[in-house]
Design an enzyme around this catalytic site. Structure first.
Site, mmCIF file in Angstrom:
data_model
loop_
_atom_site.group_PDB
_atom_site.id
_atom_site.type_symbol
_atom_site.label_atom_id
_atom_site.label_comp_id
_atom_site.label_asym_id
_atom_site.label_seq_id
_atom_site.Cartn_x
_atom_site.Cartn_y
_atom_site.Cartn_z
ATOM 1 N N THR A 1 22.015 1.827 47.005
ATOM 2 C CA THR A 1 21.467 1.471 45.729
ATOM 3 C C THR A 1 20.103 0.525 46.149
ATOM 4 O OG1 THR A 1 23.118 1.956 44.567
ATOM 5 C CG2 THR A 1 21.592 0.848 43.601
ATOM 6 N N GLU B 1 28.751 5.546 41.444
ATOM 7 C CA GLU B 1 29.354 7.003 42.012
ATOM 8 C C GLU B 1 28.595 8.052 41.138
ATOM 9 O OE1 GLU B 1 30.124 7.113 44.665
ATOM 10 O OE2 GLU B 1 30.682 5.052 45.040
#
Lengths: 658, 655
Positions: free
Chosen positions: B144, B426
């Site tokens: 990320t 997720e």
């Protein structure tokens, strides 16, 4: 410089942001005063909140005390007084991050519940801060249900004193603000006993800490109740009383008095007192409930205009997440709700001002209605706004989870409002009790208060809408809300009657209907909110595009309510399956319309960057830069002892030495 | 606190239960042997003085990190000492040690090591795996970035191959490309698997994974060209050093790209991987863990709220009688019991996905990927469905505890802040729902074109039979018997079919009006999410119902049947509009459903405490004063508060 993605949003506003701000403030002059107060507070470094996300509970508490003391100086310096027009903006400017708020409650309870003599003695001391007051009502074992409080105050004729005791652990005072460390005095609510007879709950002024060295007084055990979800700056406390003696004159005696010989005298009407309690529920809505939702909307909507993710069209730049229908469906209804509740709050304030005038003329007719409205609306607005802030938080994805977004602390603070000043479910049941009573009266042809006259006039029928555009007519949707409210109230009333007729005791029947009663009360408040929003829009001036955009928001608020609760509207076929598809279509169309004005609509709330205290929500939209720079200031980035103590041996394979 | 006897209310509740809680615990664990082993591992931790410490609520963030890293180091050593190697048993041990909280080595154990195993070449495994296993290397997984999360293709970090030195040059070209959030990155790790856009021979080859050293072994100082630190305070995850990572012309050898599948040859030639479906497997596995976590987190919150509601007395139901337990109020039951039923439902769903994953992962290893797309689509939706529901449910449990729920001593605030990010990580939930929707629409399109679909979406096949008559799918009559779980499954099926069809038709209508597919998709996405939710809801009701038949003990089956009915009927009551609008149920039936929900509340009431006891959370793991097994709430709140740091420093200084 302003992020071009935000700048472009502002260029296309369909209305005057400044005019809307003035409307929200109640006039341009008020906007001016508010901004002056905000500026004075924010330019003073003592009031800065920049480091608050990095502070421990102790540091937060100390900062709040420092601010409270400094505020006195500031007010003096600025010439602000407690009765001046600036006063109500101070709290907003401080974002509530200041100590000794219970001191004010302490003073108000003395003013309302004390005799003239008591007021003359205590109020000057409190005003000059020669003591710090608190308000000790809630106990470990009892909250909303006041009759259940267990602290005792026994009158001792021989010494003309009350003896206060905490007879068991569940009777310990628990939660009162400013009491854990700060307060020197508090108003204790206790069961009054004279000659062994219990006279119920009464208020007593009790000194708990020395005015010389702040040590606890004899018989007093007090302290902080420990970490909470928020309110780190407040020392919510516990208090244990062991044979604490206070003079007879310390029982607040405007309405009830214990004479020297032990005679108990009740005097005057407590109704005005009752009214004061009721108004607290309304007075908290603006600062404690609406402001957090408006701030959360500001942060989430600005961020959604800056954040780009994935592509809507191949080959183009990634789209602003605000352009996704699912994102609009999360955020825009919250924005509409913020406006809807702002207007219902105006309505309630006005109603309560009128009620106050009536009561001063000793006309108590409005009381039951005011009580029912304040209970129901406190519950509905706090619940709705709390949920709204949480939606905003989650709509900001991962970054919303950082404290630096400002959203977690907005959320943890607002959610306390669902519990304090009356637990929401209990409040809704009080409203329901009023509604059932009025419904029965209306059916029997007796007069009912103005806000519920529709209960008598309601008629069966079907929704007349023929196309999705018909659902943009306030008459159509207001009628639908009214229909649902009446249906839920009347069906619950018949259910109650059936149960009672079948031989059930009244209280059993009531408990068996409580789930339905809660739904009926909510439907009632929802209806009034929609109706009031529609009526407010009707009265707005048509200039500067304000009325048009408010009409859109009103439509959105109403249709979102139907869309998210279709069962209630379909139930008796008032809205048909085909009509429900029209509602959905109209609702989704509106999202795209309001999308265009979303940023100007939050700009109109007029929060400064300092007051938002958010890396995601600042006016200039420089989200990522701000987040990066702010994170580097985190104290966790100082080299921690953890490396030498634990990591180094771990990495150097010397685990066994640990 | 001194040893106290059990609170009388809880004692009475437990005596009145109609079933044996241990039997239900066995079902949740997957058999008595699993329960025994779990408790054995739990005891290892509980009896180990090294894992004792003061209440984390009183520690600062830095202290909590230190406490966690201390325990993590010990944990790794002791796992080996005790010879615990089974993944589920490791999970138990870890979650007892850390009391259900995240810890700084989570990413090392959960992502860094497994990624090496699945994506590294044998040569790379030689270089990295054993040092990582021995904790000479601590790694994290840096995917990320500030500007991009779920939409992976948008990641901006670059890895440019330089054939002259045979190195990759890593860069964070913009502020938004700074790696942000990876756990263990802020302070703990000395290596990271970095996901970056690979450039070689002037072309972008998409995202690839690289092993990047970030801190000097020995001194733990950031390496030149690396800027790394902690991202600051968060809602929860205090013990986790989520970090940032900025790279400026940082060079790593060519051999540090994970090259089991894709490869870059010394001259810069790029060799493509064979299949990208393989990564589905990992995602399915992790999402199945989140479904299980939804169940556990909601179970913990229910345990606390229901026990406390049995201990707390308030107000009066009958004039003149003692204050009743708040669990006797219908409104309180209505808040808590549907959540209790949901927690059970999600347990069974989590177990189902895990079993299915294990069943088909054998096929995957043999190259049969046919079942993966459906499972992938299903788990995306169920991850979102269960985590959203649990997230809201935990908050409802907290609210149901009134003011004391707001204190950190209740434990629920911590459960909430620890759990809530699973709605985002997720795969952000809305995006997940839309992935499931894509599969549903595809299946619908297949059915429309005359093909049959299989698996959980097979109910869509019925649509083709309907098509012969010019009738709305939902207009077919389902005779719903509201006392029969099997019949309710049919009702949910009909609702899902109706909403999938409606969304697919709306999508088609948008496509007929507009030019771009993406635009049409966006304009239908609210409908599509609703369709996915209905599909997931159906799957949950179906799996819960199916579970009932497997339960042999009559008393346990009876109580689970009550819960299953409550789950299904409460869902209908809350979504009555869908069932009414589609004509699946009449208004009169909805009224019956509402009534039956309330009757079930009263039926479940005597078993409520036993039903949360069956979750079998140890007090240490529960971390709640309100939810203590012995119910001695008020005494222990006082004891707890006295330990608050605010009571340690004197206010006199300020005064």
């Amino acid at each position: 410089s302003v992020n071009p993605d935000l700048a472009s949003e502002r260029q296309t506003a369909s209305f005057s942001v400044e005019k809307l701000t003035a409307l929200l403030d109640g006039g341009a002059e008020k906007t001016r005063i508010r901004r002056a107060v905000v500026k004075a507070i924010e330019s003073d470094p003592v009031f800065s909140r920049e480091n608050q996300y990095f502070q421990t509970q102790n540091e937060r508490y100390e900062a709040a005390v420092r601010k409270a003391v400094h505020l006195q100086k500031k007010m003096h310096e600025m010439g602000w007084t407690e009765n001046g027009p600036e006063y109500k903006y101070i709290y907003r400017a401080l974002s509530g991050d200041v100590a000794f708020q219970l001191h004010r409650v302490f003073m108000r309870s003395i003013s309302v519940l004390g005799s003239d003599k008591q007021i003359a003695k205590w109020i000057p001391l409190a005003t000059q801060h020669q003591l710090i007051g608190s308000y000790a009502q809630t106990e470990l074992g009892h909250g909303t249900y006041l009759q259940g409080l267990e602290t005792t105050a026994v009158f001792d004729i021989a010494t003309q004193e009350f003896i206060l005791n905490t007879p068991k652990i569940s009777a310990m005072k628990w939660w009162p603000g400013d009491m854990g460390r700060s307060a020197t005095h508090t108003v204790v609510f206790a069961q009054l006993y004279i000659h062994g007879k219990c006279y119920g709950i009464h208020p007593f002024i009790v000194q708990i800490r020395s005015l010389q060295d702040h040590s606890l007084c004899p018989g007093i055990t007090a302290g902080d109740i420990g970490p909470k979800m928020n309110f780190e700056h407040v020392d919510n406390g516990y208090l244990l009383l062991k044979n604490v003696r206070i003079p007879r004159e310390n029982m607040l005696s405007k309405f009830c008095e214990v004479r020297p010989d032990g005679t108990y005298v009740r005097q005057g009407s407590q109704k005005i007192n009752y009214f004061t309690m009721t108004t607290v529920r309304i007075s908290l809505i603006s600062d404690e409930v609406l402001t957090p939702l408006m701030k959360a909307c500001t942060i989430a909507i600005r961020y959604s205009a800056v954040r780009r993710q994935s592509k809507l069209k191949p080959g183009e730049q990634e789209a602003k997440i605000l352009d996704y229908q699912t994102q609009q469906e999360k955020l825009l209804p919250q924005l509409a709700a913020a406006y809807a509740f702002h207007f219902i709050n105006d309505y309630l304030q006005e109603l309560f001002d009128r009620g106050y005038r009536e009561i001063q003329r000793t006309n108590f007719d409005m009381l039951p209605e005011l009580h029912a409205l304040s209970s129901g609306f406190k519950a509905v607005i706090t619940h709705h706004c709390t949920a709204g802030v949480e939606i905003c938080l989650r709509a900001c994805g991962g970054h919303g989870y950082s404290l630096l977004s400002g959203l977690p602390s907005l959320y943890t603070k607002i959610l306390a409002s669902c519990i304090y000043e009356g637990e929401n479910t209990i409040l809704l049941l009080q409203t329901a009790r009023f509604l059932i009573k009025c419904f029965m009266a209306a059916r029997a042809g007796q007069p009912v208060p103005p806000s519920v006259t529709f209960l008598a006039a309601a008629k069966p029928g079907k929704c007349p809408a023929k196309s999705k555009l018909d659902f943009l007519s306030p008459d159509i949707y207001t009628e639908a809300y009214q229909h649902v409210a009446v249906r839920l109230i009347s069906s619950t009333a018949s259910k109650l009657q059936d149960l009672i007729q079948s031989g059930l005791k009244k209280y059993d029947a009531w408990n068996q209907c409580t789930v339905q009663l809660v739904q009926a009360a909510k439907a009632h408040c929802h209806y009034i909110t929609v109706k009031n929003f529609a009526e407010t829009v009707e009265k707005l001036e048509t200039k500067a595009g304000i009325q048009r955009i408010m009409k859109h928001l009103c439509d959105l608020f109403a249709l979102h309510g139907i869309f998210s609760n279709t069962g209630a509207f379909l139930h008796d076929g008032y809205i048909s399956a085909a009509q429900m598809d029209m509602v959905t279509a109209s609702y989704l169309d509106l999202l795209a319309v309001i999308r265009k004005d979303a940023v100007p609509l939050v700009d109109a709330f007029d929060f400064t960057d300092e007051s938002l205290n958010s890396a995601l929500g600042s006016y200039d939209g420089q989200v990522y830069q701000r987040l990066y720079e702010w994170a580097q200031k985190s104290p966790t980035n100082e080299m921690s002892p953890a490396y030498e103590k634990y990591l180094k041996p771990l990495l150097h394979n010397t685990l066994s030495k640990l | 606190a001194a040893a106290m006897s059990m609170n009388v209310d809880l004692r009475r509740e437990r005596a009145a239960a109609t079933f044996q809680p241990e039997l239900l615990t066995h079902i949740l664990d997957g058999g008595p042997e699993r329960t025994r082993r779990r408790k054995e591992i739990e005891a290892l931790v509980l009896n180990d003085p090294d894992f004792q410490h003061e209440d984390l609520n009183f520690l600062s963030r830095s202290q909590r990190y230190e406490q966690a890293i201390r325990k993590s180091s010990l944990m790794v050593m002791k796992l080996r000492e005790h010879g615990i190697a089974d993944p589920e048993e490791i999970y138990w041990f870890k979650s007892f040690v850390h009391r259900g909280r995240p810890e700084p080595l989570d990413l090392h154990l959960g992502m860094f090591l497994p990624t090496l195993l699945t994506q590294a070449t044998p040569e790379q495994q030689d270089r990295f795996f054993m040092p990582a296993w021995n904790l000479e290397i601590i790694g994290t997984y840096a995917q990320t970035e500030m500007g991009h999360g779920t939409h992976l293709r948008g990641l901006e970090t670059t890895a440019t191959y330089d054939p002259s030195t045979q190195e990759f040059i890593l860069n964070s070209p913009t502020v938004t490309s700074i790696k942000w959030w990876p756990g263990g990155l802020g302070k703990t790790s000395n290596h990271a698997i970095v996901l970056a856009q690979l450039y070689t021979q002037g072309q972008c080859k998409g995202l690839h994974a690289f092993i990047v050293p970030i801190r000097q072994l020995g001194t733990h100082e950031p390496l030149p060209g690396i800027t790394v630190g902690d991202i600051g305070p968060k809602f929860g995850y205090d013990e986790m050093d989520n970090g940032y990572l900025k790279m400026d012309n940082f060079r790593i050898p060519r051999e540090n790209m994970l090259m089991k599948y894709a490869q870059v040859e010394p001259d810069g030639t790029y060799v493509k991987p064979l299949s990208d479906k393989l990564t589905y497997g990992t995602m399915v596995f992790i999402r199945s863990l989140i479904v299980g976590d939804s169940a556990r987190s909601l179970s913990r919150a229910c345990t606390i709220a229901i026990r406390y509601s049995a201990v707390r007395h308030q107000s009066e139901l009958k004039p003149g009688e003692p204050e009743p337990q708040i669990l006797d109020y219908q409104t309180q039951q209505y808040k808590l019991f549907p959540l209790l039923a949901t927690a059970y439902a999600f347990h069974f769903v989590g177990a189902y996905i895990k079993d299915t994953y294990h069943r088909i992962s054998g096929d995957i290893n043999e190259g049969d990927l046919s079942e993966l797309p459906e499972l992938h689509a299903l788990t995306a939706g169920l991850k979102a469905f269960t985590s959203w529901t649990a997230n809201a449910g935990i908050e409802e449990c907290r609210m149901a505890c009134g003011g004391h729920g707001y204190s950190r001593c209740s434990g629920i605030p911590d459960i909430y802040v620890t759990f809530t990010p699973s709605c985002t990580y997720e795969g952000e939930n809305t995006v997940m729902m839309l992935q499931t929707a894509r599969f549903l629409v595809k299946s619908y399109t297949q059915v429309s074109s005359g093909q049959q679909v299989t698996g959980m979406v097979s109910y869509l096949n019925d649509l083709s039979r309907q098509r012969i008559q010019p009738q709305h799918v939902a207009a077919r009559t389902v005779t719903v018997r509201i006392n029969d779980p099997g019949s309710l499954v049919e009702a949910y099926k009909a609702r899902a079919a109706r909403l999938v069809e409606a969304a697919a038709k709306n999508l088609q209508a948008e496509l007929n009006h507009r030019k771009s597919k993406e635009d049409a998709w966006n304009r239908t996405s609210v409908d599509l999410v609703r369709a996915s939710e209905a599909h997931c809801h159906y799957v949950v009701v179906k799996l819960f119902t199916a579970k009932l038949a497997e339960v042999s003990n009559t008393a346990v089956r009876a109580v689970l049947t009550d819960l299953c009915l409550l789950y299904a009927l409460f869902g209908i009551s809350k979504n009555a509009g869908d069932f009414l609008q589609a004509g699946i149920l009449t208004s009169a039936q909805i009224t019956q459903v509402n009534q039956h929900v309330k009757e079930l509340l009263a039926v479940i009431r005597p078993n409520a405490v036993a039903l949360v006891d069956s979750f079998d959370f140890h007090d240490v793991h529960l971390g709640s004063v309100l939810g203590r097994y012995d119910g001695n709430v008020y005494e222990n709140m006082f004891e707890w508060a006295k330990k608050s740091p605010l009571n340690k420093t004197q206010a006199r200084k300020l005064y």
